[in-house]
Scaffold this motif. Structure first.
Motif, short mmCIF file in Angstrom:
data_model
loop_
_atom_site.label_atom_id
_atom_site.label_comp_id
_atom_site.label_asym_id
_atom_site.label_seq_id
_atom_site.Cartn_x
_atom_site.Cartn_y
_atom_site.Cartn_z
N VAL A 201 -32.91 -12.18 -9.30
CA VAL A 201 -34.03 -11.65 -10.10
C VAL A 201 -35.35 -11.99 -9.43
N ARG A 202 -35.47 -13.23 -8.94
CA ARG A 202 -36.74 -13.64 -8.35
C ARG A 202 -37.03 -12.90 -7.04
N GLU A 203 -36.03 -12.74 -6.18
CA GLU A 203 -36.27 -12.18 -4.86
C GLU A 203 -36.32 -10.66 -4.85
N LEU A 204 -35.57 -10.01 -5.73
CA LEU A 204 -35.51 -8.55 -5.69
C LEU A 204 -36.19 -7.87 -6.87
N LEU A 205 -36.59 -8.64 -7.88
CA LEU A 205 -37.25 -8.02 -9.02
C LEU A 205 -38.64 -8.58 -9.27
N VAL A 206 -38.76 -9.91 -9.30
CA VAL A 206 -40.08 -10.49 -9.58
C VAL A 206 -41.05 -10.14 -8.46
N ASP A 207 -40.57 -10.22 -7.21
CA ASP A 207 -41.43 -9.88 -6.08
C ASP A 207 -41.58 -8.38 -5.89
N ASN A 208 -40.80 -7.60 -6.63
CA ASN A 208 -40.87 -6.14 -6.55
C ASN A 208 -41.77 -5.64 -7.67
N HIS A 209 -43.01 -5.31 -7.32
CA HIS A 209 -44.00 -5.00 -8.35
C HIS A 209 -43.79 -3.63 -8.98
N SER A 210 -42.88 -2.83 -8.44
CA SER A 210 -42.62 -1.52 -9.05
C SER A 210 -41.71 -1.61 -10.27
N VAL A 211 -41.12 -2.79 -10.50
CA VAL A 211 -40.25 -2.99 -11.66
C VAL A 211 -40.91 -4.02 -12.57
N PRO A 212 -41.12 -3.71 -13.84
CA PRO A 212 -41.73 -4.70 -14.75
C PRO A 212 -40.75 -5.82 -15.07
N PRO A 213 -41.23 -6.92 -15.64
CA PRO A 213 -40.33 -8.03 -16.01
C PRO A 213 -39.25 -7.55 -16.98
N LEU A 214 -38.02 -7.95 -16.71
CA LEU A 214 -36.88 -7.51 -17.50
C LEU A 214 -36.33 -8.66 -18.31
N SER A 215 -35.81 -8.33 -19.49
CA SER A 215 -35.16 -9.32 -20.33
C SER A 215 -33.73 -9.56 -19.84
N GLY A 216 -33.07 -10.54 -20.46
CA GLY A 216 -31.69 -10.82 -20.08
C GLY A 216 -30.76 -9.65 -20.33
N THR A 217 -30.95 -8.97 -21.45
CA THR A 217 -30.13 -7.79 -21.74
C THR A 217 -30.40 -6.68 -20.73
N ASP A 218 -31.68 -6.51 -20.37
CA ASP A 218 -32.00 -5.51 -19.35
C ASP A 218 -31.30 -5.81 -18.03
N MET A 219 -31.25 -7.09 -17.66
CA MET A 219 -30.58 -7.45 -16.41
C MET A 219 -29.09 -7.17 -16.48
N ASP A 220 -28.48 -7.42 -17.63
CA ASP A 220 -27.06 -7.07 -17.79
C ASP A 220 -26.84 -5.58 -17.55
N VAL A 221 -27.70 -4.78 -18.14
CA VAL A 221 -27.57 -3.33 -17.99
C VAL A 221 -27.80 -2.90 -16.55
N LEU A 222 -28.85 -3.42 -15.92
CA LEU A 222 -29.19 -3.02 -14.56
C LEU A 222 -28.10 -3.41 -13.56
N ARG A 238 -23.24 -15.44 -13.48
CA ARG A 238 -24.01 -16.43 -12.72
C ARG A 238 -24.31 -16.01 -11.28
N THR A 239 -23.50 -15.14 -10.69
CA THR A 239 -23.59 -14.86 -9.26
C THR A 239 -23.70 -13.36 -9.01
N VAL A 240 -24.49 -13.01 -8.00
CA VAL A 240 -24.65 -11.61 -7.59
C VAL A 240 -24.54 -11.57 -6.07
N ARG A 241 -23.74 -10.60 -5.58
CA ARG A 241 -23.60 -10.41 -4.13
C ARG A 241 -23.90 -8.96 -3.79
N ILE A 242 -24.78 -8.77 -2.83
CA ILE A 242 -25.08 -7.42 -2.35
C ILE A 242 -23.92 -6.95 -1.48
N ARG A 243 -23.42 -5.79 -1.76
CA ARG A 243 -22.29 -5.25 -1.01
C ARG A 243 -22.78 -4.41 0.16
N GLY A 244 -21.81 -4.05 1.02
CA GLY A 244 -22.15 -3.17 2.13
C GLY A 244 -22.26 -3.84 3.46
N GLY A 245 -21.61 -4.98 3.67
CA GLY A 245 -21.64 -5.64 4.96
C GLY A 245 -20.68 -4.98 5.93
#
Length: 480
Positions: A201-222, A238-245
């Motif tokens: 959330v911090r690296e890909l959303l908080v620093d991404n100013h095109s997306v407003p702050p999201l709630s916990g439920t919003d993050m589940d949906v996204l 608890r964990t998220v991994r970007i796929r496509g390696g």
């Protein structure tokens, strides 16, 4: 009341003041009488609800810590209850009379999805038309309408469907922005693509100013949308991994290794942050101690000593944090090395299997030697056939040529050339007006003699003719 309406008038082109009477009226009857007007009104309200949710202007007050704080609002989920029409009330036109119809139409067309159905659904939401996303929900809606609780008739009040609904337009907008951020930092290293949920959330959303702050439920949906519809991430609570390696055998779900790597990266990030703060603190204490010494007053000495003691404590803490960070970085390097080795072993195993299959298709050394020998024999036979054909062609060509005919053709060509030259000479003499009769007669006499000599050469020699020729030569030789 009326703040949200004023906000829509200022920010939504569909909510012009001239359209407010139609938008706030009970336009349910227009579905059959004026389908275009009905569709325009539903589309305008659907866009307005999505805009209000995205900008944090409307959220569930019961779950928000502070209704006036945009950061506590839900951006991707719309809470619908009986209070919603009141919050959209206009001072001039009152409450929207067909808002319930708008929500039901959005559910039918897939613009809204029941929250639990969206999160629990296994197949993509785009695989079926409309918003009928599961059999239980469809059955419930059908039963409610059979009992008169579904879509109200034009003679009854338009009720609001209660529940929490995912706003698909907002989810797609947030997902597109996150996809761009993922593409910008794509890496083949699985270690670099694994995060705790907080770090993601911090690296890909908080620093991404095109997306407003999201709630916990919003993050589940996204995250569910990114995983199921886009295939960009794999995640859990608890964990998220970007796929496509580059590793084609990468697991589609989160593993214990991913959890360990995510925790390790989070701890390393915390230690880096702490070392940065401690380094700044040491610099500040050093500067303050120097200032106290420069002051030169009575208490300055004690103050400088206290500051230096605190500096030493901060330096010790910085040293410990640095040592721990170095150890964790070493562990991280070993993890990446072990994963590369495991991947290399898998590649070697698959390569060995592929080579074994190919060798079986080849059939062993004996089969290869036989094939090579057979090829050599065929090549030799082909060369022999070509040699024989060339010799036969050469022999056929030699027999077909008649040397006498060739000589006769050459003499004919020479005579033709001589005649052509004589004609040209005669033409030039005629043009000059000269008729050298003697010269012409002499030339004709010479040509006659040459022909007679040529004829005599070609005649067969007999003893009589041979003796006559010798006598003639003797006579000619004695003539002065």
């Amino acid at each position: 009341m009326g703040e949200l309406v004023e906000y829509l008038i200022q920010n939504d082109p569909s909510f012009r003041r001239a359209r407010l009477p139609a938008l706030y009226s009970d336009f349910r009857t227009q579905k059959s009488l004026n389908p275009d007007g009905y569709t325009a009104n539903v589309t305008a309200w659907r866009s307005a609800l999505a805009r209000l949710a995205w900008n944090g202007q409307i959220s569930d007050i019961s779950t928000a810590a502070s209704p006036s704080s945009p950061s506590s609002s839900q951006r991707l989920v719309l809470d619908c209850d009986a209070k919603l029409p009141a919050r959209l009330e206009s001072r001039q036109f009152g409450r929207p009379l067909a808002l319930g119809t708008v929500i039901r139409d959005s559910l039918d067309n897939g613009a809204l999805f029941p929250l639990q159905d969206f999160l629990g659904r296994q197949e993509s939401i785009y695989h079926t038309s409309g918003g009928w996303s599961s059999v239980p929900w469809r059955a419930a809606v059908w039963a409610a309408r059979q009992l008169g609780l579904g879509a109200p008739s034009a003679t009854r009040e338009d009720t609001i469907p209660k529940g929490r609904f995912v706003v698909l337009a907002n989810v797609e907008k947030a997902a597109a922005s996150v996809a761009e951020a993922i593409a910008a930092r794509r890496s083949d290293s699985r270690f670099e693509r694994t995060f705790t949920r907080r770090d993601f959330v911090r690296e890909l959303l908080v620093d991404n100013h095109s997306v407003p702050p999201l709630s916990g439920t919003d993050m589940d949906v996204l995250l569910r949308f990114l995983e199921r519809e886009k295939g960009l991430v794999a995640g859990d609570e608890r964990t998220v991994r970007i796929r496509g390696g580059a590793d084609a055998s990468e697991e589609p779900t989160i593993t214990t290794e991913d959890e360990a790597v995510a925790e390790l990266r989070a701890l390393m990030a915390d230690l880096r942050h702490q070392t940065a703060l401690l380094g700044s603190r040491v610099d500040e204490l050093t500067a303050e101690a120097k200032a106290a010494v420069a002051a030169g007053r009575g208490s300055s000495h004690a103050t400088a000593l206290a500051l230096l003691r605190r500096k030493r404590v901060a330096e010790d803490a910085l040293k410990r944090r640095g040592a721990a960070l170095a150890q964790l970085e070493d562990v991280a390097g070993k993890l990446e090395q072990a994963r590369d080795q495991a991947q290399m072993v898998r590649v070697m195993e698959s390569s060995a299997g592929a080579l074994a299959t190919l060798n079986r298709e080849v059939g062993g050394v004996a089969r290869v030697e036989g094939a090579v020998e057979a090829l050599r024999e065929q090549v030799a036979e082909t060369d022999e056939v070509a040699r024989i054909l060339e010799e036969d062609a050469a022999a056929s060509g030699a027999e077909a040529v008649d040397e006498a005919e060739v000589d006769a053709e050459l003499r004919a060509m020479e005579l033709a050339e001589q005649e052509r030259e004589a004609e040209e000479m005669q033409k030039r003499l005629d043009e000059a007006g000269i008729v050298p009769s003697e010269t012409v007669a002499a030339r004709k006499e010479e040509e006659k003699e040459e022909k007679e000599k040529e004829a005599q050469k070609n005649r067969p020699l007999t003893p009589t003719t041979e003796a006559a020729e010798r006598l003639m030569e003797m006579v000619l030789g004695e003539t002065p």
